[in-house]
Write a protein that holds these residues in place. Structure first.
Motif, PDB file in Angstrom:
ATOM      1  N   GLU A  30       0.804  -1.218   0.000  1.00 29.73           N
ATOM      2  CA  GLU A  30       0.000   0.000   0.000  1.00 29.73           C
ATOM      3  C   GLU A  30       0.833   1.263   0.000  1.00 29.73           C
ATOM      4  O   GLU A  30       0.422   2.291  -0.520  1.00 29.73           O
ATOM      5  CB  GLU A  30      -0.927   0.011   1.218  1.00 29.73           C
ATOM      6  CG  GLU A  30      -2.133  -0.875   1.040  1.00 29.73           C
ATOM      7  CD  GLU A  30      -3.033  -0.836   2.254  1.00 29.73           C
ATOM      8  OE1 GLU A  30      -3.638   0.208   2.495  1.00 29.73           O
ATOM      9  OE2 GLU A  30      -3.109  -1.863   2.952  1.00 29.73           O
ATOM     10  N   SER A  75       2.200 -10.774   9.617  1.00 27.26           N
ATOM     11  CA  SER A  75       2.758 -11.913  10.349  1.00 27.26           C
ATOM     12  C   SER A  75       3.648 -12.780   9.472  1.00 27.26           C
ATOM     13  O   SER A  75       4.151 -13.804   9.930  1.00 27.26           O
ATOM     14  CB  SER A  75       1.624 -12.776  10.905  1.00 27.26           C
ATOM     15  OG  SER A  75       0.771 -11.995  11.695  1.00 27.26           O
ATOM     16  N   SER A  91     -16.039 -10.609  -2.682  1.00 26.64           N
ATOM     17  CA  SER A  91     -17.137 -11.546  -2.505  1.00 26.64           C
ATOM     18  C   SER A  91     -16.783 -12.859  -3.178  1.00 26.64           C
ATOM     19  O   SER A  91     -15.884 -12.918  -3.999  1.00 26.64           O
ATOM     20  CB  SER A  91     -18.420 -10.965  -3.114  1.00 26.64           C
ATOM     21  OG  SER A  91     -18.235 -10.749  -4.489  1.00 26.64           O
ATOM     22  N   PHE A 123     -10.116  -8.844  13.377  1.00 32.46           N
ATOM     23  CA  PHE A 123      -9.132  -8.245  14.273  1.00 32.46           C
ATOM     24  C   PHE A 123      -8.602  -6.936  13.685  1.00 32.46           C
ATOM     25  O   PHE A 123      -8.302  -5.986  14.403  1.00 32.46           O
ATOM     26  CB  PHE A 123      -7.975  -9.232  14.496  1.00 32.46           C
ATOM     27  CG  PHE A 123      -6.894  -8.689  15.375  1.00 32.46           C
ATOM     28  CD1 PHE A 123      -7.066  -8.627  16.748  1.00 32.46           C
ATOM     29  CD2 PHE A 123      -5.712  -8.223  14.832  1.00 32.46           C
ATOM     30  CE1 PHE A 123      -6.083  -8.109  17.564  1.00 32.46           C
ATOM     31  CE2 PHE A 123      -4.722  -7.704  15.638  1.00 32.46           C
ATOM     32  CZ  PHE A 123      -4.904  -7.648  17.010  1.00 32.46           C
ATOM     33  N   GLY A 149     -10.167  -4.748  12.235  1.00 30.03           N
ATOM     34  CA  GLY A 149     -11.176  -3.694  12.266  1.00 30.03           C
ATOM     35  C   GLY A 149     -12.058  -3.692  11.032  1.00 30.03           C
ATOM     36  O   GLY A 149     -12.961  -2.866  10.911  1.00 30.03           O
ATOM     37  N   TYR A 179     -14.766  -5.426   8.124  1.00 32.25           N
ATOM     38  CA  TYR A 179     -16.003  -6.188   8.259  1.00 32.25           C
ATOM     39  C   TYR A 179     -16.176  -7.198   7.126  1.00 32.25           C
ATOM     40  O   TYR A 179     -15.734  -6.974   5.999  1.00 32.25           O
ATOM     41  CB  TYR A 179     -17.206  -5.232   8.251  1.00 32.25           C
ATOM     42  CG  TYR A 179     -17.260  -4.333   9.465  1.00 32.25           C
ATOM     43  CD1 TYR A 179     -17.900  -4.737  10.634  1.00 32.25           C
ATOM     44  CD2 TYR A 179     -16.645  -3.083   9.439  1.00 32.25           C
ATOM     45  CE1 TYR A 179     -17.934  -3.913  11.742  1.00 32.25           C
ATOM     46  CE2 TYR A 179     -16.675  -2.245  10.545  1.00 32.25           C
ATOM     47  CZ  TYR A 179     -17.320  -2.668  11.699  1.00 32.25           C
ATOM     48  OH  TYR A 179     -17.362  -1.855  12.804  1.00 32.25           O
ATOM     49  N   LYS A 194     -19.048 -11.731   1.711  1.00 34.58           N
ATOM     50  CA  LYS A 194     -18.677 -10.421   1.177  1.00 34.58           C
ATOM     51  C   LYS A 194     -17.709  -9.806   2.186  1.00 34.58           C
ATOM     52  O   LYS A 194     -17.883  -9.973   3.404  1.00 34.58           O
ATOM     53  CB  LYS A 194     -19.908  -9.505   1.023  1.00 34.58           C
ATOM     54  CG  LYS A 194     -20.815  -9.928  -0.092  1.00 34.58           C
ATOM     55  CD  LYS A 194     -21.646  -8.768  -0.661  1.00 34.58           C
ATOM     56  CE  LYS A 194     -22.592  -8.147   0.311  1.00 34.58           C
ATOM     57  NZ  LYS A 194     -23.504  -7.161  -0.307  1.00 34.58           N
ATOM     58  N   ASN A 215     -11.718  -1.891   2.863  1.00 34.73           N
ATOM     59  CA  ASN A 215     -11.343  -0.527   3.286  1.00 34.73           C
ATOM     60  C   ASN A 215     -11.775  -0.212   4.722  1.00 34.73           C
ATOM     61  O   ASN A 215     -11.625   0.903   5.184  1.00 34.73           O
ATOM     62  CB  ASN A 215     -11.895   0.511   2.299  1.00 34.73           C
ATOM     63  CG  ASN A 215     -13.404   0.663   2.381  1.00 34.73           C
ATOM     64  OD1 ASN A 215     -14.044   0.153   3.305  1.00 34.73           O
ATOM     65  ND2 ASN A 215     -13.977   1.361   1.420  1.00 34.73           N
ATOM     66  N   GLY A 216     -12.312  -1.195   5.432  1.00 30.04           N
ATOM     67  CA  GLY A 216     -12.641  -0.991   6.842  1.00 30.04           C
ATOM     68  C   GLY A 216     -14.018  -0.404   7.071  1.00 30.04           C
ATOM     69  O   GLY A 216     -14.462  -0.250   8.205  1.00 30.04           O
ATOM     70  N   SER A 217     -14.701  -0.050   5.998  1.00 35.09           N
ATOM     71  CA  SER A 217     -16.030   0.541   6.131  1.00 35.09           C
ATOM     72  C   SER A 217     -17.073  -0.556   6.375  1.00 35.09           C
ATOM     73  O   SER A 217     -16.934  -1.672   5.877  1.00 35.09           O
ATOM     74  CB  SER A 217     -16.349   1.300   4.843  1.00 35.09           C
ATOM     75  OG  SER A 217     -17.727   1.401   4.667  1.00 35.09           O
TER      76      SER A 217
END
Lengths: 440, 536
Positions: free
Chosen positions: A271, A292, A311, A403, A405, A407, A431, A435-437
């Motif tokens: 990234e 890890s 997905s 973990f 954060g 979804y 799915k 991006n954490g949203s």
């Protein structure tokens, strides 16, 4: 903003500490410690259109930089008291000196026809009318005019980068990286260190499709075949995709300027290293390395990181006591586990019909099926600390907070046991939002 | 849509005038032929990267230029590849590039492969299609238009192959005006995926419009540039839902040289919902970067850099990740009273932190490098040392990990006779990485010796030996790779500026478990030969 302030303060403190070590001369301008008012200096030096001020101890020109086969050395010599009387140039480490043509206000120029691929030791000295000289050490460096054109030079340097990377030789690799690298320079160094820590027997074969030039930047479009061995598991992994590297012809030679995803260098910090994505490779399975050190394959996304495909449908197999699969959403990979709870994947099925195991730190809650209708998840109401979801069955759906954060939502499709508890397959749809949203 | 006839039409259009023209015409073929013999032995040979057997790889570049009468010129360029190795290319015969350009002093028309350069956010991309440019007074004032396929391979346009991505087409306009010390460009780009493409599989499909403005201003030692873009994107999700997203990207960068100082820096903000299909940008990022270099005297030089960026600009994701980097360095020349010596010291720190405390990691790095030259520049020497400390306070594996890097390099460059130059390199490297599981150090050692003799007529002989040893405590295993390589290369006149090269390599992989051992024997013959059909 605190982080910026802390960085600036650190910068000023270390700079101050370094400056305090220097011998100060009362007669000098504040930015020119160690130089007296009567001592001349070379304030500008160019070889045709190449700025020699930026070079280290080597200045590389290509055939494209020559004008009619000639190099015109020009610049400006200055002295605070008096005038510049003479500028001399040597191409053989000071054995022979030639006078440059001297114009007004210390401007000088000198022209010569270089021999291609010969390495010169360039020196220049300016002498004031009072007889004070800069000394040859002011600008004393190697000068090389390569016979290769820029495209061939870019191809050669790309090969050197590949060779150093496959030898896991970071010091050699970084010699060919520009200080102006467009990604984060530190992230590239960290990424290489981690790549070499987590990968073994790296083999990459590239085929260059074309090289495009834009001013002094050469973009190499290529396809690659890659094979690596995971240092952690010993497993061999392969991938194949298209990518782009950008190299820039600088005064110190051709240097790596930017990298496009999927990355062939610095995979561990994708990234922060890649500054664009090669559109042709979006959706391709490419190598990823997580924090890890787990090496896996994941679908190349529209952003630099190779994230989960978003997905899909997966099958987890249970093969008997303490031998079953887990699934890692971040890397879109299925991993073999040897005990519960899973440590490499986020969810695992050990063969018990009604139970799904969760990695430590993964929270869950039951939601309404089907997951194709899930648009946004509420971010509260998750069961935290549970190591398993009890009562799973085909047609039931769950939301997971990982973990990291991020979804994910899963929908159980089928659970098939064969030969008793501990063996069989669990099929699920999912799915995942990388991006954490909570918006899907 | 599959375009079957474009390359054939182009070939007919281009080669005819190339032969017909009486003056200013060239037709040149650049050929690269490689013949490979690869053999792998040993119990673990299945793990080798190479396909055993012999393989052929050939590429021909065709370059034709000719005058078209009046002031118009034509340039045709194509590359064709043949190989029988799927490791090189999944296709046996493939067209890698085909482009035809006709131009006069003010106009340029391109068909085929074209590198579309608009603003960096809008489009910097190789496309396959058409392009037109009309200059107003010089090549800094122009209007440019282009449209085509974003496919990377021509074969994707002819047929559906297994690895083919979804079809994407796009193009746009660029208008540039420039003065002596300024430049402004206005761009409009449109790009779209083919929603019904079977190669779409489970991918999202995009369609977008992207207007952008870029500019540049120069004054004295200053150069300031800007790029500003807005994207309006329709996304068709794999599950059938649709989304419209729009966002902007803005960047201002500067570079300055003032006496002995050089600075450059940038400020950039890219919205999370900014998408560019033809350009490059990292979405959801606010970045500040400043870099400086100060040549204080003939002996001292300093450099510094700070780079700070974070995401989650609109608060839509779970937490914000902030990255902070700081580099400082100093170089002292003529240390130890030695004329050609230099000593560089650098400290670097890079921190990654998330607002919700799931990650808090920092990498600190100290670097030292000493360089010198001896014996009237015949020998050069470099010694490097680096310590890295990775401190992960929170995250998946909290703890401190150290790593050390040592490298010694000795180079030699000497004319051994009037006609021969001898180059040599001896490099030692060692990398020690502390293992997060065991706490002890994994070690990688490398030794490399390379010798090359270069003749004035282009003949070269060379040999290299690489010895590598890898000891991994995590797997309680070690491995060795020894590589030997010999080559000979010459540039006979009949190759027309090409070369003939033979390479023999032997790679020996050894593991603690001898059942994994294997050895690769590789022979590579390369012939690059060029042919002028119509001499210049």
């Amino acid at each position: 903003m605190n982080a910026i302030l802390a960085s600036v303060l650190r910068f000023v403190f270390v700079l101050g500490a370094l400056c305090s070590l220097l011998p100060l001369n009362a007669g000098a301008a504040w930015w020119e410690f160690g130089r007296s008012d009567g001592e001349p200096s070379i304030s500008s030096l160019r070889f045709n259109n190449v700025d020699a001020e930026q070079r280290d101890d080597l200045l590389v020109l290509t055939r494209d930089d020559l004008v009619g086969g000639l190099v015109n050395v020009r610049g400006k010599a200055e002295v605070r008291r008096g005038d510049i009387g003479l500028v001399e140039i040597s191409l053989d480490s000071g054995k022979n000196w030639a006078s440059a043509a001297l114009g007004e206000r210390g401007l000088f120029s000198y022209e010569f026809r270089p021999q291609l691929d010969r390495e010169y030791t360039f020196q220049i000295r300016a002498i004031s009318t009072t007889g004070t000289s800069t000394g040859p050490e002011e600008h004393d460096f190697k000068l090389l005019v390569t016979s290769a054109d820029g495209g061939r030079e870019a191809r050669a340097v790309f090969q050197k980068l590949l060779d150093a990377y496959q030898r896991e030789d970071r010091a050699s690799f970084m010699q060919y990286v520009s200080d102006q690298f467009e990604g984060n320079f530190g992230a590239l160094e960290d990424g290489l260190s981690k790549d070499f820590r987590f990968l073994d027997d790296i083999r990459i074969q590239t085929q260059i499709a074309r090289i495009n030039r834009q001013e002094r930047i050469y973009e190499i479009y290529f396809t690659y075949n890659r094979q690596v061995r995971s240092a952690k598991t010993g497993a061999l992994l392969k991938d194949s995709a298209a990518s782009v590297v950008g190299l820039r012809l600088e005064s110190g030679g051709m240097k790596l300027m930017r990298l496009s995803a999927p990355l062939i260098f610095g995979v561990s910090e994708a990234e922060d290293v890649a500054t664009s994505v090669t559109g042709q490779s979006v959706g391709q399975q490419v190598l990823t390395i997580d924090a890890s050190g787990n090496v896996a394959q994941a679908s190349q996304g529209q952003t630099a990181s190779a994230s989960g495909s978003g997905s899909g449908t997966k099958v987890l197999a249970a093969r008997g006591f303490n031998s079953f699969d887990s699934f890692d959403f971040d890397t879109d990979s299925t991993v073999a586990e040897t005990g519960i709870p899973p440590v490499d994947g986020d969810i695992a099925w050990s063969g018990e019909p009604g139970m799904l195991w969760l990695r430590n730190g993964v929270a869950f809650k039951a939601i309404t099926c089907p997951i194709s209708s899930v648009q946004t998840l509420p971010t509260n109401g998750f069961s935290v600390g549970a190591q398993q979801i009890v009562g799973i069955a085909a047609g039931r759906c769950y939301a997971l907070k990982l973990f990291s954060g991020k979804y994910a939502v899963i929908e159980m499709v089928s659970i098939v046991t064969s030969g008793g508890i501990g063996t069989g397959t669990l099929t699920f749809r999912y799915k995942y939002q990388p991006n954490g949203s909570p918006n899907f | 849509m599959k375009i079957q006839s474009i390359p054939v039409a182009l070939l007919v259009l281009v080669t005819a005038p190339a032969y017909a023209a009486e003056t200013d015409s060239t037709l040149r073929f650049y050929n690269r032929t490689e013949f490979l013999v690869q053999s792998v032995t040993g119990a673990g040979k299945a793990q080798s990267f190479y396909d055993p057997g012999s393989h052929l790889f050939h590429e021909t570049d065709i370059l034709a230029t000719n005058g078209l009468g009046s002031s118009w010129n034509s340039l045709f360029n194509a590359t064709v590849r043949y190989t029988d190795s799927r490791q090189y290319d999944p296709d046996n015969l493939s067209l890698q590039r085909i482009q035809w350009q006709i131009s006069d002093a003010q106009t340029q028309i391109n068909l085929g492969d074209y590198f579309a350069v608009f603003s960096p956010y809008a489009m910097t991309k190789g496309i396959k299609g058409v392009a037109f440019q009309r200059n107003f007074s010089n090549d800094q004032n122009y209007v440019r238009a282009t449209y085509g396929s974003f496919d990377g391979q021509w074969s994707y346009l002819f047929r559906n192959s297994q690895n083919e991505p979804m079809d994407r087409f796009g193009g746009g306009f660029r208008l540039q005006q420039a003065g002596e010390d300024w430049r402004v460009g206005a761009n409009l780009v449109q790009a779209a995926d083919r929603f019904g493409d079977p190669n779409r599989r489970t991918l999202d499909a995009y369609r977008q419009i992207l207007p952008a403005v870029d500019w540049e201003w120069r004054n004295g030692g200053w150069l300031v540039t800007g790029d500003h873009a807005y994207s309006d994107t329709k996304i068709s999700r794999a599950d059938g839902s649709q989304d419209n997203v729009s966002g902007s990207a803005n960047r201002v960068a500067f570079r300055s040289s003032i006496r002995t100082f050089n600075f450059d820096g940038l400020v950039e903000r890219v919205d999370p919902r900014f998408v560019t299909l033809g350009g490059g940008a990292t979405p959801d990022r606010m970045r500040y970067m400043l870099r400086g270099d100060w040549r204080m005297s003939a002996l001292w030089r300093f450099n510094g850099m700070t780079d700070y960026y974070y995401n989650n600009l609109d608060g839509q994701i779970a937490t914000r990740t902030t990255v902070t980097s700081l580099d400082l360095g100093a170089t002292r020349r003529r240390v130890f009273e030695r004329k050609n010596s230099s000593l560089s010291v650098g400290v670097k720190t890079r921190g990654v932190k998330t607002q919700n405390d799931t990650t808090d990691a920092r990498t600190d790095r100290l670097k030292l490098r000493y360089k010198d030259r001896y014996l009237d520049d015949v020998l050069d020497f470099s010694l490097g040392w680096e310590k890295t400390l990775q401190d992960e306070r929170k995250g998946t594996a909290p703890g401190e990990l150290a790593s050390y890097l040592y490298d010694i390099s000795l180079g030699m460059r000497a004319n051994v006779s009037k006609n021969w130059l001898l180059r040599g390199n001896l490099d030692f490297g060692r990398m020690e990485n502390q293992n997060p599981t065991t706490g002890s150090f994994d070690a990688m050692d490398t030794v490399r010796l390379a010798l090359t003799a270069e003749g004035v007529a282009g003949t070269q002989f060379g040999a290299s030996i690489d010895y590598g040893n890898n000891r991994l405590t995590i797997a309680n295993a070690s491995s060795r790779v020894d590589r030997y390589m010999l080559f000979w290369q010459t540039q006979p006149a009949w190759t027309g500026g090409g070369l003939l090269r033979a390479e023999l390599a032997d790679n020996n992989y050894q593991f603690d478990d001898s059942n994994k051992n294997f050895r690769e024997h590789l022979l590579r013959l390369v012939l690059n030969w060029n042919l002028d059909v119509v001499p210049r």
